[in-house]
Design a protein around this motif. Sequence first.
Motif, PDB file in Angstrom:
ATOM      1  N   SER A   8      22.908  72.220  59.565  1.00  0.00           N
ATOM      2  CA  SER A   8      22.843  72.718  60.941  1.00  0.00           C
ATOM      3  C   SER A   8      21.902  71.862  61.770  1.00  0.00           C
ATOM      4  O   SER A   8      21.006  71.206  61.247  1.00  0.00           O
ATOM      5  N   LEU A   9      22.123  71.908  63.067  1.00  0.00           N
ATOM      6  CA  LEU A   9      21.287  71.167  64.011  1.00  0.00           C
ATOM      7  C   LEU A   9      21.369  71.869  65.354  1.00  0.00           C
ATOM      8  O   LEU A   9      22.418  72.449  65.694  1.00  0.00           O
ATOM      9  N   ARG A  10      20.294  71.847  66.118  1.00  0.00           N
ATOM     10  CA  ARG A  10      20.296  72.458  67.443  1.00  0.00           C
ATOM     11  C   ARG A  10      19.919  71.427  68.488  1.00  0.00           C
ATOM     12  O   ARG A  10      18.859  70.799  68.391  1.00  0.00           O
ATOM     13  N   LEU A  11      20.800  71.251  69.451  1.00  0.00           N
ATOM     14  CA  LEU A  11      20.514  70.380  70.578  1.00  0.00           C
ATOM     15  C   LEU A  11      20.011  71.202  71.755  1.00  0.00           C
ATOM     16  O   LEU A  11      20.464  72.333  71.960  1.00  0.00           O
ATOM     17  N   SER A  12      19.116  70.614  72.511  1.00  0.00           N
ATOM     18  CA  SER A  12      18.616  71.242  73.733  1.00  0.00           C
ATOM     19  C   SER A  12      18.859  70.313  74.910  1.00  0.00           C
ATOM     20  O   SER A  12      18.948  69.091  74.749  1.00  0.00           O
ATOM     21  N   CYS A  13      18.964  70.909  76.082  1.00  0.00           N
ATOM     22  CA  CYS A  13      19.139  70.144  77.312  1.00  0.00           C
ATOM     23  C   CYS A  13      18.248  70.775  78.382  1.00  0.00           C
ATOM     24  O   CYS A  13      18.448  71.940  78.742  1.00  0.00           O
ATOM     25  N   ALA A  14      17.273  70.019  78.851  1.00  0.00           N
ATOM     26  CA  ALA A  14      16.372  70.502  79.901  1.00  0.00           C
ATOM     27  C   ALA A  14      16.896  70.038  81.252  1.00  0.00           C
ATOM     28  O   ALA A  14      17.084  68.829  81.472  1.00  0.00           O
ATOM     29  N   GLN A  22      23.944  75.086  69.292  1.00  0.00           N
ATOM     30  CA  GLN A  22      23.650  75.321  67.878  1.00  0.00           C
ATOM     31  C   GLN A  22      24.874  74.888  67.077  1.00  0.00           C
ATOM     32  O   GLN A  22      25.973  75.437  67.282  1.00  0.00           O
ATOM     33  N   MET A  23      24.678  73.915  66.208  1.00  0.00           N
ATOM     34  CA  MET A  23      25.794  73.367  65.429  1.00  0.00           C
ATOM     35  C   MET A  23      25.603  73.720  63.955  1.00  0.00           C
ATOM     36  O   MET A  23      24.604  73.314  63.342  1.00  0.00           O
ATOM     37  N   ASN A  24      26.526  74.485  63.418  1.00  0.00           N
ATOM     38  CA  ASN A  24      26.476  74.913  62.023  1.00  0.00           C
ATOM     39  C   ASN A  24      27.658  74.354  61.247  1.00  0.00           C
ATOM     40  O   ASN A  24      28.644  73.918  61.845  1.00  0.00           O
TER      41      ASN A  24
END
Lengths: 123, 111
Positions: free
Chosen positions: A17-23, A84-86
Amino acid sequence: EVQLVESGGGLVQAGGSLRLSCAASGFTFSDHHMDWVRQAPGKGLEWVGRTRNKVNSYTTEYAASVKGRFIISRDDSKNSLYLQMNSLKIEDTAVYYCTREKYSYDSSGLDYWGQGNLVTVSS
Amino acid sequence: QSVLTQPPSVSAAPGQEVAISCSGSSSNIGDNYVSWYQQLPGTAPKLLIYDNNKRPSGIPDRFSGSKSGTSATLGITGLQTGDEADYYCGTWDSSLSAGQVFGGGTKLTVL
């Protein structure tokens, strides 16, 4: 000035899994639908999904290729978008772009794009 | 296989004009506005045309868009070497698997 700045990419093993954020900054974030678009190395653009704005109850939609594995969310109080990538697969390897929809109708165009964040899924 | 069909490549000389086609169906181009994006090497895509034929602020009028039925066209006049890029068409697909759809991209070479 409108800015979208992604973070959180990197190398992950298949199945992980990995989580990307965008501000986001420079505009009223809560007014806009926000999308994720990805681009595999040397390939074209592929829509991942989106979250609508507050007026449209923050509903989400996903591409068939990621439905059930990826979750898009937003926090308007932080002007931030998340992916959120699972259950990641090798074919999810791509540069992921955070984008803003220009208007609140479906085909209004994506008028601002982040710089892109590379996600590499290894076996 | 992209939902929208574009030619893989086009080329023309500096100062000339070029047209890039984008073909779809009644559930996407036929029923929705079309956008065009320019992606210069190593950079993020940039919106060139929205709502079939409108230019965002800062986009020169050398770039134009049109739509007819289930097809759209991006026109570029007065070609410059700086126009060498990949161009993508995009729109919404209103079918059961609704979502943004893109063409496979067209590589423009300015000879």
